[in-house]
Each structure stands twice: as structure tokens, then as C-alpha cells.
Scaffold this motif. Sequence first.
Motif, PDB file in Angstrom:
ATOM      1  N   GLU A   1       0.822  -1.208   0.000  1.00 15.49           N
ATOM      2  CA  GLU A   1       0.000   0.000   0.000  1.00 15.49           C
ATOM      3  C   GLU A   1       0.855   1.256   0.000  1.00 15.49           C
ATOM      4  O   GLU A   1       0.361   2.336  -0.281  1.00 15.49           O
ATOM      5  CB  GLU A   1      -0.941  -0.002   1.210  1.00 15.49           C
ATOM      6  N   GLY A   2       2.124   1.125   0.326  1.00 18.63           N
ATOM      7  CA  GLY A   2       3.036   2.259   0.383  1.00 18.63           C
ATOM      8  C   GLY A   2       4.259   1.991  -0.466  1.00 18.63           C
ATOM      9  O   GLY A   2       4.197   2.038  -1.691  1.00 18.63           O
ATOM     10  N   VAL A   3       5.365   1.648   0.214  1.00 18.34           N
ATOM     11  CA  VAL A   3       6.634   1.493  -0.489  1.00 18.34           C
ATOM     12  C   VAL A   3       7.447   0.351   0.121  1.00 18.34           C
ATOM     13  O   VAL A   3       7.337   0.053   1.306  1.00 18.34           O
ATOM     14  CB  VAL A   3       7.441   2.825  -0.457  1.00 18.34           C
ATOM     15  N   GLN A   4       8.255  -0.266  -0.737  1.00 18.07           N
ATOM     16  CA  GLN A   4       9.246  -1.249  -0.321  1.00 18.07           C
ATOM     17  C   GLN A   4      10.618  -0.678  -0.657  1.00 18.07           C
ATOM     18  O   GLN A   4      10.828  -0.177  -1.770  1.00 18.07           O
ATOM     19  CB  GLN A   4       9.088  -2.565  -1.071  1.00 18.07           C
ATOM     20  N   VAL A   5      11.551  -0.765   0.282  1.00 18.65           N
ATOM     21  CA  VAL A   5      12.907  -0.292   0.061  1.00 18.65           C
ATOM     22  C   VAL A   5      13.850  -1.411   0.466  1.00 18.65           C
ATOM     23  O   VAL A   5      13.802  -1.875   1.607  1.00 18.65           O
ATOM     24  CB  VAL A   5      13.206   0.980   0.882  1.00 18.65           C
ATOM     25  N   GLY A   6      14.680  -1.871  -0.485  1.00 18.74           N
ATOM     26  CA  GLY A   6      15.601  -2.952  -0.182  1.00 18.74           C
ATOM     27  C   GLY A   6      16.327  -3.423  -1.413  1.00 18.74           C
ATOM     28  O   GLY A   6      16.164  -2.874  -2.507  1.00 18.74           O
ATOM     29  N   LEU A   7      17.095  -4.479  -1.261  1.00 20.33           N
ATOM     30  CA  LEU A   7      17.854  -5.031  -2.380  1.00 20.33           C
ATOM     31  C   LEU A   7      16.917  -5.696  -3.384  1.00 20.33           C
ATOM     32  O   LEU A   7      17.020  -5.474  -4.588  1.00 20.33           O
ATOM     33  CB  LEU A   7      18.899  -6.024  -1.858  1.00 20.33           C
ATOM     34  N   ILE A   8      15.978  -6.500  -2.897  1.00 23.25           N
ATOM     35  CA  ILE A   8      14.970  -7.149  -3.746  1.00 23.25           C
ATOM     36  C   ILE A   8      13.605  -6.861  -3.147  1.00 23.25           C
ATOM     37  O   ILE A   8      13.369  -7.126  -1.968  1.00 23.25           O
ATOM     38  CB  ILE A   8      15.208  -8.667  -3.847  1.00 23.25           C
ATOM     39  N   ASN A   9      12.695  -6.334  -3.954  1.00 29.96           N
ATOM     40  CA  ASN A   9      11.362  -5.936  -3.500  1.00 29.96           C
ATOM     41  C   ASN A   9      10.326  -6.548  -4.424  1.00 29.96           C
ATOM     42  O   ASN A   9      10.277  -6.217  -5.598  1.00 29.96           O
ATOM     43  CB  ASN A   9      11.235  -4.411  -3.523  1.00 29.96           C
ATOM     44  N   CYS A  10       9.490  -7.429  -3.878  1.00 31.30           N
ATOM     45  CA  CYS A  10       8.477  -8.107  -4.675  1.00 31.30           C
ATOM     46  C   CYS A  10       7.088  -7.808  -4.116  1.00 31.30           C
ATOM     47  O   CYS A  10       6.845  -7.985  -2.919  1.00 31.30           O
ATOM     48  CB  CYS A  10       8.708  -9.619  -4.671  1.00 31.30           C
ATOM     49  N   ALA A  11       6.204  -7.350  -5.005  1.00 28.58           N
ATOM     50  CA  ALA A  11       4.804  -7.098  -4.649  1.00 28.58           C
ATOM     51  C   ALA A  11       3.955  -7.376  -5.883  1.00 28.58           C
ATOM     52  O   ALA A  11       4.258  -6.881  -6.973  1.00 28.58           O
ATOM     53  CB  ALA A  11       4.610  -5.655  -4.185  1.00 28.58           C
ATOM     54  N   GLU A  12       2.904  -8.176  -5.713  1.00 30.28           N
ATOM     55  CA  GLU A  12       2.048  -8.521  -6.847  1.00 30.28           C
ATOM     56  C   GLU A  12       1.430  -7.283  -7.491  1.00 30.28           C
ATOM     57  O   GLU A  12       1.213  -7.248  -8.690  1.00 30.28           O
ATOM     58  CB  GLU A  12       0.956  -9.497  -6.412  1.00 30.28           C
ATOM     59  N   ASN A  13       1.170  -6.250  -6.702  1.00 32.37           N
ATOM     60  CA  ASN A  13       0.568  -5.037  -7.238  1.00 32.37           C
ATOM     61  C   ASN A  13       1.600  -3.912  -7.419  1.00 32.37           C
ATOM     62  O   ASN A  13       1.234  -2.758  -7.614  1.00 32.37           O
ATOM     63  CB  ASN A  13      -0.567  -4.553  -6.333  1.00 32.37           C
ATOM     64  N   GLY A  14       2.891  -4.242  -7.363  1.00 32.08           N
ATOM     65  CA  GLY A  14       3.934  -3.233  -7.514  1.00 32.08           C
ATOM     66  C   GLY A  14       4.060  -2.768  -8.952  1.00 32.08           C
ATOM     67  O   GLY A  14       3.513  -3.381  -9.880  1.00 32.08           O
ATOM     68  N   PHE A  15       4.792  -1.679  -9.170  1.00 28.97           N
ATOM     69  CA  PHE A  15       4.952  -1.196 -10.542  1.00 28.97           C
ATOM     70  C   PHE A  15       5.724  -2.202 -11.376  1.00 28.97           C
ATOM     71  O   PHE A  15       5.564  -2.256 -12.589  1.00 28.97           O
ATOM     72  CB  PHE A  15       5.557   0.225 -10.586  1.00 28.97           C
ATOM     73  N   PHE A  16       6.524  -3.066 -10.733  1.00 25.93           N
ATOM     74  CA  PHE A  16       7.061  -4.293 -11.297  1.00 25.93           C
ATOM     75  C   PHE A  16       6.837  -5.379 -10.247  1.00 25.93           C
ATOM     76  O   PHE A  16       6.903  -5.096  -9.052  1.00 25.93           O
ATOM     77  CB  PHE A  16       8.562  -4.184 -11.591  1.00 25.93           C
ATOM     78  N   PRO A  17       6.588  -6.621 -10.655  1.00 26.54           N
ATOM     79  CA  PRO A  17       6.390  -7.678  -9.656  1.00 26.54           C
ATOM     80  C   PRO A  17       7.580  -7.816  -8.700  1.00 26.54           C
ATOM     81  O   PRO A  17       7.396  -8.038  -7.517  1.00 26.54           O
ATOM     82  CB  PRO A  17       6.190  -8.940 -10.485  1.00 26.54           C
ATOM     83  N   CYS A  18       8.793  -7.673  -9.220  1.00 31.32           N
ATOM     84  CA  CYS A  18      10.010  -7.647  -8.403  1.00 31.32           C
ATOM     85  C   CYS A  18      10.940  -6.589  -8.988  1.00 31.32           C
ATOM     86  O   CYS A  18      11.126  -6.527 -10.209  1.00 31.32           O
ATOM     87  CB  CYS A  18      10.723  -8.998  -8.407  1.00 31.32           C
ATOM     88  N   PHE A  19      11.485  -5.784  -8.108  1.00 29.81           N
ATOM     89  CA  PHE A  19      12.346  -4.711  -8.580  1.00 29.81           C
ATOM     90  C   PHE A  19      13.385  -4.404  -7.506  1.00 29.81           C
ATOM     91  O   PHE A  19      13.068  -4.408  -6.314  1.00 29.81           O
ATOM     92  CB  PHE A  19      11.513  -3.456  -8.883  1.00 29.81           C
ATOM     93  N   PRO A  20      14.633  -4.100  -7.906  1.00 30.30           N
ATOM     94  CA  PRO A  20      15.651  -3.771  -6.913  1.00 30.30           C
ATOM     95  C   PRO A  20      15.476  -2.347  -6.375  1.00 30.30           C
ATOM     96  O   PRO A  20      14.926  -1.477  -7.041  1.00 30.30           O
ATOM     97  CB  PRO A  20      16.965  -3.900  -7.696  1.00 30.30           C
ATOM     98  N   PHE A  21      15.925  -2.161  -5.168  1.00 33.37           N
ATOM     99  CA  PHE A  21      16.020  -0.874  -4.467  1.00 33.37           C
ATOM    100  C   PHE A  21      14.694  -0.288  -4.002  1.00 33.37           C
ATOM    101  O   PHE A  21      14.574   0.100  -2.863  1.00 33.37           O
ATOM    102  CB  PHE A  21      16.818   0.143  -5.273  1.00 33.37           C
ATOM    103  N   VAL A  22      13.684  -0.188  -4.865  1.00 37.43           N
ATOM    104  CA  VAL A  22      12.407   0.394  -4.449  1.00 37.43           C
ATOM    105  C   VAL A  22      11.269  -0.165  -5.295  1.00 37.43           C
ATOM    106  O   VAL A  22      11.440  -0.474  -6.463  1.00 37.43           O
ATOM    107  CB  VAL A  22      12.443   1.945  -4.521  1.00 37.43           C
ATOM    108  N   ASN A  23      10.121  -0.346  -4.669  1.00 35.08           N
ATOM    109  CA  ASN A  23       8.926  -0.791  -5.367  1.00 35.08           C
ATOM    110  C   ASN A  23       7.722  -0.168  -4.647  1.00 35.08           C
ATOM    111  O   ASN A  23       7.768   0.064  -3.446  1.00 35.08           O
ATOM    112  CB  ASN A  23       8.812  -2.328  -5.343  1.00 35.08           C
ATOM    113  N   PHE A  24       6.688   0.120  -5.397  1.00 35.97           N
ATOM    114  CA  PHE A  24       5.489   0.720  -4.814  1.00 35.97           C
ATOM    115  C   PHE A  24       4.281   0.320  -5.639  1.00 35.97           C
ATOM    116  O   PHE A  24       4.401  -0.156  -6.765  1.00 35.97           O
ATOM    117  CB  PHE A  24       5.621   2.254  -4.739  1.00 35.97           C
ATOM    118  N   ALA A  25       3.112   0.555  -5.079  1.00 33.23           N
ATOM    119  CA  ALA A  25       1.860   0.170  -5.736  1.00 33.23           C
ATOM    120  C   ALA A  25       1.582   1.097  -6.916  1.00 33.23           C
ATOM    121  O   ALA A  25       1.918   2.269  -6.893  1.00 33.23           O
ATOM    122  CB  ALA A  25       0.705   0.221  -4.743  1.00 33.23           C
ATOM    123  N   LEU A  26       0.940   0.511  -7.914  1.00 38.19           N
ATOM    124  CA  LEU A  26       0.498   1.346  -9.052  1.00 38.19           C
ATOM    125  C   LEU A  26      -0.792   2.035  -8.744  1.00 38.19           C
ATOM    126  O   LEU A  26      -1.610   1.632  -8.028  1.00 38.19           O
ATOM    127  CB  LEU A  26       0.324   0.474 -10.293  1.00 38.19           C
TER     128      LEU A  26
END
Length: 188
Positions: free
Chosen positions: A163-188
Motif C-alpha cells: 500500500e506504500g513502499v518497499q525499500v531494499g535489495l529485492i522488492n516483490c509485490a504482486e501489485n507493484g509497478f514491477f512484480p520484483c524490482f531492486p532498491f524500491v517498489n510501490f503500488a500502481l
Amino acid sequence: MNKNIVNVCAGLGLAMMSSAVMAESTPVMFSSINGFSAPASNEVKGARLTVFHGTAVSVTGVDFALLGLSEATDVTGVNWGLLGANRVHGEFTGASFGLLNWHNGNDTGANLGFINVTNNVTGANISAVNYSEGYTMVDVGVANLSSNSVVQVGLFNMTSKIEGVQVGLINCAENGFFPCFPFVNFAL
């Protein structure tokens, strides 16, 4: 003779009633294996010390697990697993410190430990491994895994719904702007 019997029966009745009242709540408790609790009570309003294994229905105050597992249905206050684990089956409000914080219900507050296994957390999980089958507000650790999270910060973060943000080396979220992305990922 009948008067003595009546007095004895009355005394026994009062003793049984007062022990039943005392058994409902106690300010201090020591718990150990085989269901031993001194005093025998379901509710602690004060402090409880567990060595090896102890159970209670409700703890309000401080719950110390010196060595082993301290279990309760509901806890309000502080769980402190010095060399042990804390397990809460129902509602938890406060701060939980332990090698393992294992909470099946709803948490409000903070869980700080080596491993946090939780369900729903309104607050923060901070440990090496945070695993939640429900909602978490904030997860900070080496590995963070949840069904639904607002913020995850760690080396590896994974959630079904961010619902917010993921910050890390590997970030996986089904609703993220990419399913898995390095450094940062967030919802679309």
C-alpha cells in the motif's frame, strides 16, 4: 455439635469463595512446566515470570519469559523474552521483545526480536525475519514477508499487496509497478 458443623461449613464456604475470587486475578505469577502457575490464576495484572513454559488467559503489565515459551490469549503491556519466546493467541497491545514473537491475533504496538511471526500488526515489526499472514503497517528486517503491507524496509521484501513502499535489495509485490524490482517498489 450442630453449631460447630455449621461454623465449619460456613468457614469452608467462605474460604472456597475467597480462593475462587483470588484465582481470577493476581498481581504476580510464576509459571513453569506441566501447567504450574503460582498462584493459580487465569489473569495477571502486574508481572509474570515464565521458566520453560507458562500459560495464562490474560496478562496486563509485564510478561517475562526467562527461558522457554510464555503463552497468553491476550496481553496488554510488555512481553519480554529474555532467552525465550512470546506467544499471543488473541489481542496484543504494547511492545514485545524476544527471540521469537509469535502472535496469531491482532497487534497494536511494536514487535522487536530475532523472528516475528504475526497476523495483523498496526505498528511495527522489527527483526531479522518478519513473517505475517495478514496486514502489517511497518516491517523492518533482513527479510520481510506479508500478505498486505504499507512499508517494508529490508534486504528482501515480499508482499501480495503493497500500500506504500518497499525499500531494499529485492522488492516483490504482486501489485507493484514491477512484480520484483531492486532498491524500491510501490503500488500502481
